[in-house]
Design a protein around this motif. Structure first.
Motif, PDB file in Angstrom:
ATOM      1  N   UNK A 829      89.060 -47.261   8.406  1.00  0.00           N
ATOM      2  CA  UNK A 829      89.223 -48.404   9.304  1.00  0.00           C
ATOM      3  C   UNK A 829      89.159 -49.687   8.491  1.00  0.00           C
ATOM      4  N   UNK A 830      89.791 -50.750   9.028  1.00  0.00           N
ATOM      5  CA  UNK A 830      89.778 -52.083   8.434  1.00  0.00           C
ATOM      6  C   UNK A 830      88.943 -52.988   9.328  1.00  0.00           C
ATOM      7  N   UNK A 831      88.096 -53.808   8.729  1.00  0.00           N
ATOM      8  CA  UNK A 831      87.239 -54.702   9.497  1.00  0.00           C
ATOM      9  C   UNK A 831      88.074 -55.786  10.166  1.00  0.00           C
ATOM     10  N   UNK A 832      87.593 -56.358  11.270  1.00  0.00           N
ATOM     11  CA  UNK A 832      88.363 -57.409  11.956  1.00  0.00           C
ATOM     12  C   UNK A 832      88.646 -58.631  11.087  1.00  0.00           C
ATOM     13  N   UNK A 833      87.774 -58.914  10.118  1.00  0.00           N
ATOM     14  CA  UNK A 833      88.007 -60.053   9.231  1.00  0.00           C
ATOM     15  C   UNK A 833      88.999 -59.718   8.134  1.00  0.00           C
ATOM     16  N   UNK A 834      89.360 -58.434   7.972  1.00  0.00           N
ATOM     17  CA  UNK A 834      90.326 -58.020   6.972  1.00  0.00           C
ATOM     18  C   UNK A 834      89.789 -57.987   5.566  1.00  0.00           C
ATOM     19  N   UNK A 835      88.465 -57.998   5.378  1.00  0.00           N
ATOM     20  CA  UNK A 835      87.879 -58.046   4.037  1.00  0.00           C
ATOM     21  C   UNK A 835      87.322 -56.709   3.588  1.00  0.00           C
ATOM     22  N   UNK A 836      87.031 -55.814   4.522  1.00  0.00           N
ATOM     23  CA  UNK A 836      86.369 -54.558   4.177  1.00  0.00           C
ATOM     24  C   UNK A 836      87.159 -53.368   4.724  1.00  0.00           C
ATOM     25  N   UNK A 837      86.980 -52.255   4.044  1.00  0.00           N
ATOM     26  CA  UNK A 837      87.545 -50.975   4.466  1.00  0.00           C
ATOM     27  C   UNK A 837      86.412 -49.965   4.502  1.00  0.00           C
ATOM     28  N   UNK A 838      86.342 -49.202   5.563  1.00  0.00           N
ATOM     29  CA  UNK A 838      85.342 -48.140   5.694  1.00  0.00           C
ATOM     30  C   UNK A 838      86.050 -46.797   5.760  1.00  0.00           C
ATOM     31  N   UNK A 839      85.424 -45.796   5.165  1.00  0.00           N
ATOM     32  CA  UNK A 839      86.004 -44.456   5.172  1.00  0.00           C
ATOM     33  C   UNK A 839      84.891 -43.429   5.310  1.00  0.00           C
ATOM     34  N   UNK A 840      85.190 -42.381   6.074  1.00  0.00           N
ATOM     35  CA  UNK A 840      84.269 -41.262   6.139  1.00  0.00           C
ATOM     36  C   UNK A 840      84.335 -40.428   4.875  1.00  0.00           C
ATOM     37  N   UNK A 841      83.347 -39.571   4.698  1.00  0.00           N
ATOM     38  CA  UNK A 841      83.281 -38.780   3.479  1.00  0.00           C
ATOM     39  C   UNK A 841      82.546 -37.472   3.764  1.00  0.00           C
ATOM     40  N   UNK A 842      82.834 -36.478   2.933  1.00  0.00           N
ATOM     41  CA  UNK A 842      82.241 -35.160   3.123  1.00  0.00           C
ATOM     42  C   UNK A 842      80.923 -34.985   2.373  1.00  0.00           C
ATOM     43  N   UNK A 843      80.438 -36.017   1.687  1.00  0.00           N
ATOM     44  CA  UNK A 843      79.134 -35.945   1.035  1.00  0.00           C
ATOM     45  C   UNK A 843      78.057 -36.579   1.892  1.00  0.00           C
ATOM     46  N   UNK A 844      78.236 -36.493   3.236  1.00  0.00           N
ATOM     47  CA  UNK A 844      77.271 -36.998   4.213  1.00  0.00           C
ATOM     48  C   UNK A 844      77.022 -38.492   4.046  1.00  0.00           C
ATOM     49  N   UNK A 845      78.081 -39.236   3.829  1.00  0.00           N
ATOM     50  CA  UNK A 845      77.979 -40.685   3.649  1.00  0.00           C
ATOM     51  C   UNK A 845      79.258 -41.344   4.130  1.00  0.00           C
ATOM     52  N   UNK A 846      79.158 -42.623   4.397  1.00  0.00           N
ATOM     53  CA  UNK A 846      80.323 -43.461   4.679  1.00  0.00           C
ATOM     54  C   UNK A 846      80.425 -44.493   3.569  1.00  0.00           C
ATOM     55  N   UNK A 847      81.644 -44.787   3.147  1.00  0.00           N
ATOM     56  CA  UNK A 847      81.873 -45.702   2.041  1.00  0.00           C
ATOM     57  C   UNK A 847      82.505 -46.986   2.569  1.00  0.00           C
ATOM     58  N   UNK A 848      82.012 -48.107   2.071  1.00  0.00           N
ATOM     59  CA  UNK A 848      82.560 -49.415   2.406  1.00  0.00           C
ATOM     60  C   UNK A 848      83.141 -50.017   1.131  1.00  0.00           C
ATOM     61  N   UNK A 849      84.424 -50.367   1.186  1.00  0.00           N
ATOM     62  CA  UNK A 849      85.123 -50.947   0.046  1.00  0.00           C
ATOM     63  C   UNK A 849      85.427 -52.416   0.314  1.00  0.00           C
ATOM     64  N   UNK A 850      85.395 -53.206  -0.737  1.00  0.00           N
ATOM     65  CA  UNK A 850      86.032 -54.514  -0.696  1.00  0.00           C
ATOM     66  C   UNK A 850      87.527 -54.271  -0.806  1.00  0.00           C
ATOM     67  N   UNK A 851      88.305 -54.858   0.094  1.00  0.00           N
ATOM     68  CA  UNK A 851      89.728 -54.557   0.146  1.00  0.00           C
ATOM     69  C   UNK A 851      90.434 -54.947  -1.142  1.00  0.00           C
ATOM     70  N   UNK A 852      89.811 -55.823  -1.963  1.00  0.00           N
ATOM     71  CA  UNK A 852      90.432 -56.286  -3.203  1.00  0.00           C
ATOM     72  C   UNK A 852      90.066 -55.439  -4.408  1.00  0.00           C
ATOM     73  N   UNK A 853      89.178 -54.454  -4.234  1.00  0.00           N
ATOM     74  CA  UNK A 853      88.709 -53.667  -5.378  1.00  0.00           C
ATOM     75  C   UNK A 853      88.758 -52.184  -5.035  1.00  0.00           C
ATOM     76  N   UNK A 854      89.138 -51.383  -6.017  1.00  0.00           N
ATOM     77  CA  UNK A 854      89.201 -49.933  -5.808  1.00  0.00           C
ATOM     78  C   UNK A 854      87.835 -49.272  -5.907  1.00  0.00           C
ATOM     79  N   UNK A 855      86.857 -49.994  -6.406  1.00  0.00           N
ATOM     80  CA  UNK A 855      85.504 -49.452  -6.530  1.00  0.00           C
ATOM     81  C   UNK A 855      84.732 -49.746  -5.249  1.00  0.00           C
ATOM     82  N   UNK A 856      83.953 -48.758  -4.766  1.00  0.00           N
ATOM     83  CA  UNK A 856      83.278 -48.941  -3.488  1.00  0.00           C
ATOM     84  C   UNK A 856      82.194 -50.008  -3.596  1.00  0.00           C
ATOM     85  N   UNK A 857      81.977 -50.690  -2.480  1.00  0.00           N
ATOM     86  CA  UNK A 857      80.999 -51.766  -2.408  1.00  0.00           C
ATOM     87  C   UNK A 857      79.640 -51.241  -1.960  1.00  0.00           C
TER      88      UNK A 857
END
Length: 915
Positions: A829-857
């Motif tokens: 999903x993309x945040x309403x402000x368009x700055x963050x991306x969230x993704x589910x994961x199979x390691x029992x965690x959710x990841x939040x990315x800065x949309x400008x960087x490939x490395x998770x935040x």
């Protein structure tokens, strides 16, 4: 190399010209002095600009500080050659001065120059005088412009080694220029300008021996201050002084021969080394100890590495064409950002080129190709410059990779190959297979490549302009979610439901058929109610009706405007167990007050956004619910299930307004949603895309409660090629848009133009697996983004991470693959402000990315099972996650912001267009 001014001076030699009087000499002297003053002023201004002074003061202030230093610098300068200055060289002189100031002073250069301190200012003036005078002296000696900068057409012979030279490297600085060469007997550092002067004077060029008898050296590297040299020999890496014969450290620990070593550009005490043991090590040069050791990356040796200073990342490559990107933190801990395969990227690039050529009606490419290994011999950062509104935009995510058969330019953000330049495509080159590469920035933002041949004793010098590549990619024709024209007359978007025909008048004398009870509601008989125990009790607790003009305090805590500068929601706020079945889909209502949860037990739960209170339960499906969607006016919502049915529910009713099923669809329904400002229902089933008109009747009639009063009508049906099923789709409902994005089982993404009822474009092999989730950047009614931001969309696929695409160029612009997704359909999903991306994961965690960087935040841990669903609240910085074992977890932002209780303005601004 002579310019026009030199030619004019040569033509007017003293034997041909008239005698020059003292007045002319004075005028020429004044002209030369003014030219030198301008040259000095430009050098000072450029040093201030490059040091970051523009953020502290304006251009006028920078010119004022520069003008203040000009008279002091001019005192010690001498230039005898008339009109000998080349005004194009002031940028290079400024670069040398800035490097010297950075190396000699701990304080930033901008503060050194801006602060008017006499002692410091004298040292600054002296530094400028040394380098500008050095440039003037070179001109007086008659040296050409290139030779002044250590470029010469005459080869310089350096002797001193007794064995074969196995490695060479230039220093990082431009003045003086150092060259280090290594053989089994000596490691020698040469100062090029000093060697040139000695050769001119008739002497033999001599260097400084910094190491002896270190065995065969395969790699050399200077640090960024040119004070230390790293030499790889055997299993050891030697850290040597470049000024004298001194071994500072001997770094040992690799299980195989070391292949490369590079100094960190932003931390002089960090060094990275690679080895044939297929690992890399990070060394602390203060202690000579290992601060980090990687796992075994590949079955083949690692042979190259480089640092990216802007993103603080490490890139390393192996002999089988594998490339890894790691991010480096302050604690010297690395985590993997992306992994690339040069051969696979090449195949995807060739397939894309063939598709483009086929669509353009070009010739079919020949298939007479021979597969060769593609070792990563050299890696270097390549900054691209693209023109955007007459301004140059810099992109530092490109990599130049030199291999046996040519040069590969890779976009690190997307892990895709931009272009491949093969030696075989240039018949005039004297090289067919490369042995080694040296990559360096050249003039005018271009890149220079020095390549040695594997089979012949030849060297070629190549030059690449990244701007040309940027222009090629920028000129690709794309689309926009915003329509450029109204719907065509034959467009299915013009379809409408027929108005209800008027009833025929009754015949005279006829008897009207009517029910026995004339009301639409039947009052209960009271048999099921609790017997009254107290008769005729007076009502003493009657409450007066409150005035409707008073504000309602229970409208909920929501932001008036979504905070565009808030932090990502990472603080756990609520945790709830809803069922023992998976949470397959989540969606907030447009006002952010309610949340729909589609479960694997075929039910749908309706919660408050705070997850408090008991939910409303909606049942009727026979299989897991695959998608839920709110209407824009929030008067109804729909649910689709694996049981091949779709149900629309009116607000406040536990019975569906109507049901679409009964063998209408042969395959499960995918991504059902409202479309075109709630005018249509849009969904997919198998290879077909359906567009339905509908009208929901929310009136209640207890007499005809089983009679379906709502109306639905098929407006259009589109079918993809028979073997291709639609696995995911997305369209914008918040505003009028003609674009529908379809993902197929053939791993493709299709851009469907609903206005023209045709596939406008398609992207083949968008992922290595079929896309299971596609999400557009839709924003919300509480946030405002730049119009171009709404052309971004996300796709997720098993084993291929998340990609973000730009609809305008039909290109992937970044890739996110830090999360784990190997078998389950984890959403993004993309945040309403368009700055963050969230993704589910199979390691029992959710990841939040800065949309400008490939490395998770952020990594949101402590979930009980695989995170399947993620969604952002459109009104407040909150993130909701759903897991495989039926748990919901709410995260909120840690940054404070003022809350608003009144959202009526936003609520009533939504039109009702269901007709």
């Amino acid at each position: 190399m002579t310019d026009d001014r030199t030619e004019r001076i040569d033509k007017t030699s003293p034997s041909e010209s008239q005698p020059i009087d003292e007045k002319d000499k004075t005028e020429e002297s004044e002209q030369t002095e003014k030219q030198l003053q301008l040259f000095v002023l430009l050098v000072i201004f450029k040093v201030l600009e490059e040091s970051g002074a523009r953020g502290l003061c304006s251009n006028d202030m920078m010119i004022s500080h520069s003008s203040r230093l000009v008279p002091k610098i001019m005192v010690g300068l001498k230039l005898k050659k008339k009109s000998g200055l080349d005004m194009d060289e002031w940028k290079k002189v400024a670069k040398v001065v800035l490097r010297d100031l950075n190396k000699n002073y701990d304080i930033e250069v901008k503060y050194l120059i801006l602060n008017e301190h006499p002692d410091v200012e004298d040292l600054i003036v002296q530094t400028f005088q040394i380098h500008i005078q050095k440039y003037c002296d070179q001109l007086e000696k008659g040296c050409c412009r290139c030779r002044c900068w250590c470029e010469t057409l005459c080869p310089l012979l350096l002797t001193g080694h007794h064995g074969e030279i196995g490695a060479m490297t230039f220093g990082k600085g431009s003045s003086p220029v150092f060259l280090c060469s290594a053989s089994a007997d000596y490691i020698i550092v040469w100062e090029i300008e000093l060697c040139q002067m000695r050769v001119k004077e008739g002497h033999v060029a001599a260097g400084i021996v910094i190491g002896t008898l270190l065995d065969e050296v395969v790699h050399l590297s200077f640090c960024y201050s040119d004070e230390r040299v790293a030499a790889c020999s055997g299993r050891s890496v030697f850290i040597l002084s470049s000024k004298r014969q001194e071994v500072i450290f001997t770094l040992e620990g690799h299980l195989g021969p070391s292949t490369s070593a590079e100094f960190c550009p932003w931390n002089k005490d960090v060094l990275i080394s690679t080895s044939e043991d297929r690992t890399f090590k990070v060394w602390d040069l203060k202690t000579g100890a290992v601060s980090y050791q990687s796992f075994v990356l590949s079955a083949f040796p690692l042979i190259s590495a480089c640092f990216l200073e802007e993103t603080r990342q490490l890139i390393t490559g192996s002999t089988d064409g594998q490339v890894w990107c790691f991010s480096l933190h302050d604690d010297h801990k690395f985590h993997l950002v992306s992994k690339m395969d040069l051969e696979k990227m090449e195949k995807r690039h060739q397939l894309h080129q063939e598709t483009v050529s086929h669509q353009a009606g070009g010739e079919e490419p020949s298939e007479d190709t021979v597969e060769t290994t593609k070792p990563v011999l050299k890696i270097a950062s390549c900054s691209s410059f693209t023109d955007t509104n007459n301004e140059q935009k810099k992109d530092s995510s490109w990599l130049c990779i030199g291999s046996f058969d040519g040069l590969y330019v890779v976009d690190l953000a997307t892990s895709e190959l931009l272009t491949a330049l093969y030696f075989k495509d240039f018949p005039h080159l004297s090289i067919t297979m490369a042995n080694s590469w040296t990559i360096s920035p050249a003039r005018d933002n271009s890149m220079a490549f020095l390549v040695t041949s594997l089979f012949t004793p030849s060297v070629v010098l190549l030059e690449l302009d990244p701007c040309d590549l940027g222009k090629i990619w920028a000129c690709c024709k794309g689309f926009s979610v915003f329509p450029s024209s109204p719907p065509l007359p034959e467009s299915p978007l013009n379809a409408r439901l027929k108005e209800t025909e008027p009833s025929h008048p009754e015949k005279k004398g006829g008897t009207k058929d009517q029910p026995l009870v004339f009301h639409s509601k039947v009052k209960s008989s009271g048999y099921t109610s609790t017997p009254r125990r107290t008769m005729f009790s007076s009502k003493t607790n009657i409450q007066k009706n409150r005035s409707s003009s008073k504000p309602n305090k229970n409208t909920g805590l929501l932001f008036r405007d979504y905070p565009a500068d808030s932090e990502a929601p990472t603080t756990p706020h609520a945790h709830l167990s809803v069922a023992n079945k998976p949470v397959y889909c989540l969606q907030y209502s447009g006002d952010g007050k309610q949340i729909l949860c589609g479960l694997g037990d075929s039910s749908v739960l309706l919660y408050k956004s705070s997850l408090t209170g008991n939910p409303a339960v909606y049942t009727g499906h026979d299989k897991p619910v695959s998608s839920v969607s709110w209407s824009l006016n929030r008067q109804c919502w729909l649910s689709a299930s694996e049981d091949q049915s779709l149900r629309i529910w009116a607000h406040g009713s536990t019975d569906p307004a109507f049901i679409m099923g009964n063998s209408l669809f042969s395959k499960p329904i995918r991504d059902a949603q409202f479309y075109y400002l709630d005018k249509f229902l849009l969904f997919a089933s198998g290879p077909s895309l359906y567009l339905y008109l509908y009208d929901v009747d929310t009136t209640h009639d207890d007499i005809k409660r089983y009679h379906q009063r709502s109306v639905v009508k098929l407006a259009k049906r589109f079918t993809t090629p028979s073997p291709t099923y639609i696995t995911a789709l997305s369209a914008v409902n918040d505003f009028l848009s003609h674009i529908v994005l379809l993902c197929g089982s053939d791993r493709s993404i299709r851009v469907f133009d609903m206005n023209k009822s045709t596939v406008a474009s398609q992207l083949l092999d968008a992922h290595c697996r079929a896309v299971h989730c596609i999400t557009q950047n839709k924003g919300s009614m509480f946030s405002t983004q730049a119009p171009d931001s709404y052309n971004l969309f996300l796709t997720s696929a098993v084993k291929d991470g998340v990609k973000i695409w730009d609809l305008r160029t039909l290109r992937c612009v970044r890739r996110y693959e830090n999360h784990l997704n190997r078998c389950h359909p984890c959403s993004a999903a993309i945040s309403p402000c368009g700055r963050f991306i969230a993704s589910g994961s199979e390691d029992n965690a959710a990841y939040v990315y800065d949309i400008r960087s490939s490395s998770y935040l952020h990594k949101l841990q402590k979930h009980s099972d695989t995170v399947l669903s993620v969604t952002f609240n459109p009104a407040t910085p909150e993130l909701l996650t759903g897991t495989l074992d039926g748990k919901l977890k709410l995260f909120e932002s840690s940054s404070g912001a003022r809350l608003s209780h009144d959202t009526s303005a936003a609520v009533h601004s939504i039109p009702n267009m269901t007709g």
